[in-house]
Design a protein around this motif. Sequence first.
Motif, short mmCIF file in Angstrom:
data_model
loop_
_atom_site.label_atom_id
_atom_site.label_comp_id
_atom_site.label_asym_id
_atom_site.label_seq_id
_atom_site.Cartn_x
_atom_site.Cartn_y
_atom_site.Cartn_z
N LYS A 148 0.86 -1.18 0.00
CA LYS A 148 0.00 0.00 0.00
C LYS A 148 0.89 1.23 0.00
CE LYS A 148 -3.88 -2.07 2.37
NZ LYS A 148 -4.51 -2.28 3.66
N ARG A 149 0.31 2.35 -0.43
CA ARG A 149 1.08 3.58 -0.57
C ARG A 149 1.87 3.92 0.70
NH1 ARG A 149 0.20 7.74 -4.16
NH2 ARG A 149 0.83 9.80 -3.51
N LYS A 150 1.18 3.81 1.83
CA LYS A 150 1.81 4.18 3.11
C LYS A 150 3.00 3.27 3.42
CE LYS A 150 0.29 5.23 7.81
NZ LYS A 150 -0.80 5.09 8.77
N ASP A 151 2.78 1.96 3.19
CA ASP A 151 3.84 1.00 3.47
C ASP A 151 5.02 1.18 2.51
OD1 ASP A 151 2.33 -0.09 5.52
OD2 ASP A 151 1.29 -1.45 4.15
N LEU A 152 4.67 1.52 1.26
CA LEU A 152 5.73 1.74 0.27
C LEU A 152 6.61 2.92 0.67
CD1 LEU A 152 6.98 1.09 -2.49
CD2 LEU A 152 5.28 2.59 -3.53
N TYR A 153 5.96 4.01 1.11
CA TYR A 153 6.73 5.18 1.52
C TYR A 153 7.58 4.87 2.76
CZ TYR A 153 5.01 8.49 -1.90
OH TYR A 153 4.78 9.14 -3.08
N ARG A 154 7.05 4.01 3.62
CA ARG A 154 7.82 3.63 4.81
C ARG A 154 9.05 2.80 4.40
NH1 ARG A 154 3.85 1.52 8.71
NH2 ARG A 154 3.21 3.69 8.80
N LEU A 155 8.84 1.91 3.42
CA LEU A 155 9.95 1.08 2.94
C LEU A 155 11.02 1.97 2.29
CD1 LEU A 155 11.11 -1.78 2.36
CD2 LEU A 155 9.89 -1.71 0.18
N ARG A 156 10.56 3.01 1.59
CA ARG A 156 11.52 3.88 0.90
C ARG A 156 12.41 4.65 1.87
NH1 ARG A 156 7.44 6.36 -3.58
NH2 ARG A 156 7.56 4.67 -5.10
N GLU A 157 11.96 4.77 3.11
CA GLU A 157 12.81 5.45 4.10
C GLU A 157 14.07 4.63 4.37
OE1 GLU A 157 10.64 6.65 7.61
OE2 GLU A 157 8.91 7.19 6.40
N LYS A 158 14.01 3.33 4.00
CA LYS A 158 15.20 2.49 4.18
C LYS A 158 16.05 2.45 2.91
CE LYS A 158 12.96 -1.30 5.79
NZ LYS A 158 12.87 -2.65 6.36
N MET A 159 15.61 3.20 1.90
CA MET A 159 16.34 3.21 0.62
C MET A 159 16.93 4.59 0.37
SD MET A 159 13.59 1.61 -2.00
CE MET A 159 12.73 0.08 -1.74
N GLY A 160 18.05 4.61 -0.30
CA GLY A 160 18.57 5.87 -0.81
C GLY A 160 18.79 5.70 -2.30
N MET A 161 18.61 6.79 -3.03
CA MET A 161 18.86 6.66 -4.47
C MET A 161 19.63 7.87 -4.97
SD MET A 161 16.38 5.48 -7.45
CE MET A 161 16.76 5.67 -9.18
N LEU A 162 20.69 7.58 -5.68
CA LEU A 162 21.47 8.66 -6.29
C LEU A 162 21.06 8.75 -7.76
CD1 LEU A 162 23.83 10.70 -6.00
CD2 LEU A 162 25.30 8.90 -6.86
#
Lengths: 260, 270
Positions: B74-88
């Motif tokens: 879900k959108r909320k969970d996806l955004y939470r997962l992205r907090e563990k990702m970095g992208m250059l």
Amino acid sequence: MMDRIAALGRGGLDVISSFGRSGRFLVGVLAGIPRPATGFPLLLRQLYFVGVLSLAIVVVSGLFIGMVLGLQGYTILSDYGSEAAIGQMIALTLVRELGPVVTALLFAGRAGSALTAEIGLMKATEQLSSMEMMGVDPLRRVIAPRLWAGFIAMPVLAIIFSVVGIWGGMLVGVDWLGVFEGAFWGNMQSSVDFVDDVLNGVIKSVVFGFVCAWIAVYQGYDCVPTSAGISSATTKTVVYSSLAVLGLDFVLTAVMFGDF
Amino acid sequence: MESSAYITLKDVVFSRAGRRIFDGVTLDIPKGKITAIMGPSGTGKTTLLRLIGGQLRPDSGQVSVDGHNVPALKRKDLYRLREKMGMLFQSGALFTDLSVYENVAFPLRVHTKLPEDMIRDIVLMKLEAVGLRGARKLMPSELSGGMTRRVALARSIALDPELIMYDEPFAGQDPIAMGVLVKLIRDLNSSMGLTSVLVSHDVPESLSICHYACILADGKVIGEGTPEELRQHPSDRVQQFLNGQPDGPVPFHYPASDAAADFGVTGGAL
């Protein structure tokens, strides 16, 4: 022949899908309730860019339009010996029609095009994507404050436009052409109704502000992220906003002032 | 592979504008290692990163990050997962209206409630790590291309992510800037224990720092393994790509109609 029919059909489908996308986009923007601590400073900042920086063009335009109304009104009304009604004419014209409509057209040209270009450039330079990848929703962080700022700023700008316009009309009518000041203000006061005229004018400007801001942010967000795409989106913002304002003005005028 | 997979792609099919970009890509990206994804331009390397980050959804197949099925989130969970990702991003994608300092502080301000002095310390530490502590007051328009990417790198590690994705980090860089970026990617991976995914078509630089690599072409993985295994890969296509040969299984000529017909020579010697 078949190719033309097919092209027409494709064009129609494109228009319908664009309406659908813009509707979904709007729901996405309005669905998220921003946290006051972070949302309010962003809104204030956008109010400055969208509202305060539009003040100069709105005030100058309002002044000159009011002065032109004073001149034209005096020329026509003096033929009938009723130049004392010039205040009433200027006020009703500005408050009911020219205030909301011209302000919205100016708003679309100055603030709307700037919003589209800014968001389009953010998209082209991957700033929106990078925000998404940081776990920040650009619809809430970037789009929502701009949409709300347009919605709030437009009625205020329209009121300022009308006030300055009336003052400009007074400068020409009273100070230059010699209309009796008491009659100028007295006729205006007795003929302008707060609810029927002023409030309806404000409602118009609220609707125009919402539509102009929606078109501007949507065109920026949906643009093709290239120089040509941003240029095209900026043009579309001004054209679509102007057409929407003029079309909606007719509908709103018919509903508010039409005596059927 | 020694490490367990942090990212798993299984039979991923993805099409855009009627063109099939991926036709059943299956790939495991190990945890805590640098994985290079290489391939000719236009093979969908950046698209692969966007699928991993959930910015795009596959037509079919599975994209899993740290055990989460990304397309199903879900959108909320996806955004939470992205907090563990970095992208250059390739362009750096710095916010042009914010200074270098504020760009790096941005994710901290949004996702944490840290006091200002702590944010300052973290920002300066991250900028120090990329050698740009002294540039904190500059605006993005005042930075060179290499500096922009280093600031973007500092911003992407501000929240100490578990995963960092690099989109063409070496493209358009001079040799010094490229050397700096190679060093930074290697050092960050070893010091922070990050899982790093490096998308690039710069073969020597990528193979010099990655633990594992794969080559994408025609919507599939045509070769994968450690850098040494890839260098010994029997596939002609892999060797053509790694050695930069102009003609081979990937033809020099774009598919075209008969040359004689195109030049208006019928029955000639063309």
